[in-house]
Design a protein around this motif. Sequence first.
Motif, PDB file in Angstrom:
ATOM      1  N   TRP A   1      -9.925   7.040  35.278  1.00  0.00           N
ATOM      2  CA  TRP A   1     -10.264   6.396  34.009  1.00  0.00           C
ATOM      3  C   TRP A   1     -11.207   5.238  34.248  1.00  0.00           C
ATOM      4  CZ3 TRP A   1      -8.718   1.432  34.645  1.00  0.00           C
ATOM      5  CH2 TRP A   1      -7.598   1.184  35.444  1.00  0.00           C
ATOM      6  N   ILE A   2     -11.903   4.847  33.197  1.00  0.00           N
ATOM      7  CA  ILE A   2     -12.784   3.674  33.230  1.00  0.00           C
ATOM      8  C   ILE A   2     -12.373   2.749  32.100  1.00  0.00           C
ATOM      9  CG2 ILE A   2     -15.134   2.919  32.667  1.00  0.00           C
ATOM     10  CD1 ILE A   2     -16.190   5.132  34.419  1.00  0.00           C
ATOM     11  N   LEU A   3     -12.344   1.471  32.393  1.00  0.00           N
ATOM     12  CA  LEU A   3     -11.986   0.448  31.409  1.00  0.00           C
ATOM     13  C   LEU A   3     -13.109  -0.581  31.333  1.00  0.00           C
ATOM     14  CD1 LEU A   3      -9.698  -0.696  29.543  1.00  0.00           C
ATOM     15  CD2 LEU A   3      -8.983  -2.059  31.508  1.00  0.00           C
ATOM     16  N   VAL A   4     -13.609  -0.827  30.151  1.00  0.00           N
ATOM     17  CA  VAL A   4     -14.726  -1.753  29.946  1.00  0.00           C
ATOM     18  C   VAL A   4     -14.226  -2.996  29.219  1.00  0.00           C
ATOM     19  CG1 VAL A   4     -16.946  -2.042  28.766  1.00  0.00           C
ATOM     20  CG2 VAL A   4     -16.411   0.101  29.934  1.00  0.00           C
ATOM     21  N   ASN A   5     -14.906  -4.111  29.471  1.00  0.00           N
ATOM     22  CA  ASN A   5     -14.593  -5.400  28.835  1.00  0.00           C
ATOM     23  C   ASN A   5     -13.288  -5.969  29.374  1.00  0.00           C
ATOM     24  OD1 ASN A   5     -15.048  -7.629  27.236  1.00  0.00           O
ATOM     25  ND2 ASN A   5     -14.367  -6.659  25.342  1.00  0.00           N
ATOM     26  N   ILE A   6     -13.294  -6.220  30.678  1.00  0.00           N
ATOM     27  CA  ILE A   6     -12.107  -6.732  31.346  1.00  0.00           C
ATOM     28  C   ILE A   6     -11.739  -8.099  30.785  1.00  0.00           C
ATOM     29  CG2 ILE A   6     -11.120  -7.412  33.568  1.00  0.00           C
ATOM     30  CD1 ILE A   6     -11.651  -4.400  33.095  1.00  0.00           C
ATOM     31  N   ASN A   7     -10.447  -8.257  30.471  1.00  0.00           N
ATOM     32  CA  ASN A   7      -9.895  -9.491  29.898  1.00  0.00           C
ATOM     33  C   ASN A   7     -10.558  -9.868  28.577  1.00  0.00           C
ATOM     34  OD1 ASN A   7      -7.938  -9.931  31.884  1.00  0.00           O
ATOM     35  ND2 ASN A   7      -9.427 -10.934  33.232  1.00  0.00           N
ATOM     36  N   THR A   8     -11.180  -8.886  27.937  1.00  0.00           N
ATOM     37  CA  THR A   8     -11.746  -9.036  26.588  1.00  0.00           C
ATOM     38  C   THR A   8     -12.639 -10.261  26.467  1.00  0.00           C
ATOM     39  OG1 THR A   8      -9.850 -10.282  25.687  1.00  0.00           O
ATOM     40  CG2 THR A   8      -9.740  -7.882  25.588  1.00  0.00           C
ATOM     41  N   THR A   9     -13.449 -10.518  27.487  1.00  0.00           N
ATOM     42  CA  THR A   9     -14.365 -11.651  27.397  1.00  0.00           C
ATOM     43  C   THR A   9     -15.527 -11.378  26.453  1.00  0.00           C
ATOM     44  OG1 THR A   9     -15.475 -10.852  29.376  1.00  0.00           O
ATOM     45  CG2 THR A   9     -13.814 -12.565  29.667  1.00  0.00           C
ATOM     46  N   GLY A  10     -15.812 -10.104  26.179  1.00  0.00           N
ATOM     47  CA  GLY A  10     -16.863  -9.759  25.238  1.00  0.00           C
ATOM     48  C   GLY A  10     -16.313  -9.622  23.832  1.00  0.00           C
ATOM     49  N   TYR A  11     -17.086 -10.058  22.858  1.00  0.00           N
ATOM     50  CA  TYR A  11     -16.657  -9.998  21.460  1.00  0.00           C
ATOM     51  C   TYR A  11     -17.075  -8.655  20.873  1.00  0.00           C
ATOM     52  CZ  TYR A  11     -16.037 -11.403  16.569  1.00  0.00           C
ATOM     53  OH  TYR A  11     -15.629 -11.483  15.242  1.00  0.00           O
ATOM     54  N   TYR A  12     -16.396  -7.602  21.288  1.00  0.00           N
ATOM     55  CA  TYR A  12     -16.675  -6.273  20.751  1.00  0.00           C
ATOM     56  C   TYR A  12     -15.480  -5.367  21.051  1.00  0.00           C
ATOM     57  CZ  TYR A  12     -18.244  -5.649  25.638  1.00  0.00           C
ATOM     58  OH  TYR A  12     -18.334  -5.647  27.007  1.00  0.00           O
TER      59      TYR A  12
END
Length: 907
Positions: free
Chosen positions: A572-583
């Motif tokens: 699997w791939i997970l993007v936006n680690i620790n939700t630092t991006g506002y999206y």
Amino acid sequence: MPQKSTLSKALAVAFAVLTVSAIGGMISMMIVFEIQTNNLTMTELPTVPSTTLAPPPVMRLPRSLIPERYEIFLHPQFYSRIVEEVNVTTPNQTLFFNGNSTVYFRCHQATKHIFLHSFELSVSPPEVIDRDNNKKLSVLSHQQHDDESDFLEIEMEENLKTDGNYSLFLSFEGEISEYLQALYVSKYTETDLDFVNDTIQESARRLFPCFDEPDMKAVFQLTVIHRRGTEALSNTLKQSILILGSNWKYTQFFPTPKMSSYLLALTISEFKFTTSPENRTYARPEAIDAGHTRYAAEITAEILKFYEEHFDLQYGMEDLAQIALPDLEPLAMENWGLITYQEGALLYEEGVSSWLHKEVITTVIAHELWFGNQVTMKWWNEIWLNEGFATYMSYLAVDHAEPKFQIKMIMDDLHAAFEEDALLTSHPLSAPPNDVQTTGEILGMFDAISYSKGAMVLRMLAEYVKDKAFDDGIRVRHPCQTHENDAAILTNARNKESKPTVQEFMENWTTQIGYPVVTINTISGSINQKHFLYNSSAGSKFGFVLSFKMCSPNIFLGTDGMDELISKKGEWILVNINTTGYYRVNYNAENWDRLLWQLETNPSRIPLMNRAQLVDDAFNLARAKQVDVTLALKSTRFLRSETAYLPWESAIRNLEYFILMFDRSEVYGPMQLYLRHQVEELYNFFKNQTDDSTVPDDHSLQKKISRGPVDELLESKQSESTVLHKQCIFNQLIKAFFCLLFSIHTNLRSVIYCQAVAAGDREEWEFAWEKFLSSTDTSEKDQLRKALSCTKKTWLLNRYLSYTLDPDKIRLMDVTSTVNHIAQNAAGQALAWNFIRAHWDYLPHFCVFNHVNLCLQLIRFRDHTEMNGAYRATLQAIEQTQVNIQWVQENHDAVLEWFERETANLE
């Protein structure tokens, strides 16, 4: 006291903006009304087109005259204490004040007209002096504009000359309010009728005539005449005190630094204070004697030290005072040098207050104390630069002062911003100045976008330029700068390898509404973005500059390329680690399945914040019809073995939407059974680790117990025996209340009180009501006030609603939250809605909620709010309600089928 006057226009507007309507059936939180502003220099002034100004066509003051200094004398004539004694004539209480002010100003461009603000003041004929030759000038007329501008216009016989120095003297009188605005009175004891009065927020024009706009900064010197036996506090230290006869006292304060008019603060009371080397913390004498201000005083010192070291800048006032007020409309207000708080935001009561209450106190102090008064925005359309910064910096300050709170990366603001910003009726962080002119439009900017989205965008920017560059950019700001300098400073301080530039990166995030959903296909490696909206049929051409941080099962990495987006077989791939991006992030079905499998088999391999965000993204993508609703429901399966707070909080908040949408349908039964099953292991986990008198030291576990995933999923998480057990506890409470208080842990009281009242009848409700009335502990009163809304008896809820019309029963500042509590009770939703409509003209500050069957009523409700700050909130409620109606129609069958399948073998 005099008879209560009708609500003024300003009060109606101020309270109406607090109706920011809940989305998807939830009740919105009150907007904290806090205001800061910027310095003004002569070079920043716009050109005035004519030498003689007619009333401007907009709501802004002309810049022909610039204030430099005010001398203000105030005389509140009320009695702070009325003691009724035998054979003693009780004086008539008066709620009036009078005074005078002299404003010294410079003429930037010749004009015959002086415009300034005055509201609900009786003003004497003005005296204008030419300070360059000490000559009194002739005044032709003065008039109060009868419109929303609040302009007081003074017409001169001759032009005021360019670069001339002048002064304007005005005497005035006004009424001390009973509705928490400007100079108002607050009763804080029942026996001696003690009072405190205070001036806060955007109310300077109600206190004295002034140039009441953000960039019209000046120096203020205040003198107040007040009753002997009381103490007056303001932004600065006392310069002199004189005794005037047997009744009055004269207090003069040192001049303030150059600041905005509505940061001026005044309190008059018989309060006592706790002292620390850095601050004085005031409160009711009994609260001081009980030590309830001790924690606030200590943590303020820690937070102040952090900010001074972080900014390499001393606090802008020689003195810092804080005061806990029994009545205050916002949660707190950062008046420079005299910060005001609701009692619940400052008083910590050992043995009564929960650990979460301590966290709230620390966070609010950090928000109000930050150095935003020293560098501020130019106009209200940029308020996010103050409030967003204050919110973001409070994470860092609290993390320093109380590391065990673990809230540096807080999710509440992210989700509050996401919820409101997914509507077409949202607004950009930096709205065009012409869109923010009226009082209602200004108040409408104090919302989750300015506070929460502002903080999240700044957090994202700090990650993009790296924390050190971000902090360096802040540190070099000088107190005389405005926020207009921020972009250039951060650009110069940014990581030199970062592309695009800060300005390019930030432009779309601040000038347009919304945020993107990024869709990633882990088979092809393709990526695309589009504007995320709950109304999936709405079109948008908006785009955003994005920066990615991803992880796979084996590695964490940062990349701008797409090669890493292609997963290997089974990974699997997970993007936006620790939700630092506002999206938000969406994936192809295969990657979603792999992520959900990982959550169910070994969730610790996915970062904690992302476990929570995966649930939130899945549910909201389903609400926007971008994924199947069953995907969202599948994301809750792993919770049966999850014990961390954040994933449960995310699931509860999203499941509350489902509960609201389906609580009157056949979906509710199997949904309740499923939720009870899911929470069973967590409930046992708590039961094995703690009882009512022993709670572990780990604060993250405290958050779980306090927030109560076990006790927030309505009755679905409670077995019948548990409810009966809590009723039994409460019945013991009736017999031995004070004794039992010590056997119920503070973190569990709110839950137990609510469940006991819900399971009880009139006797339990009235007992809780009497304890609410008699308690002097702020935290205990708040817990009991919320518990009273938990009853299932509609006649008791109706009675409770009627009590909100009586400030002797429910304080005015608590009306909104009390009605909200009742509206969150399924038995009280219709009652609260009908109550709001019936009393809208008297109490326009009630929040509203939008169940799926209230759309037409909300549209009619809109007509009541078109001219105030609640208008956008009402439009948002209408938009979300229309989306909800369609969503329920399209998803009812699928949701019912899923819950029935999941619970088929549970019973």
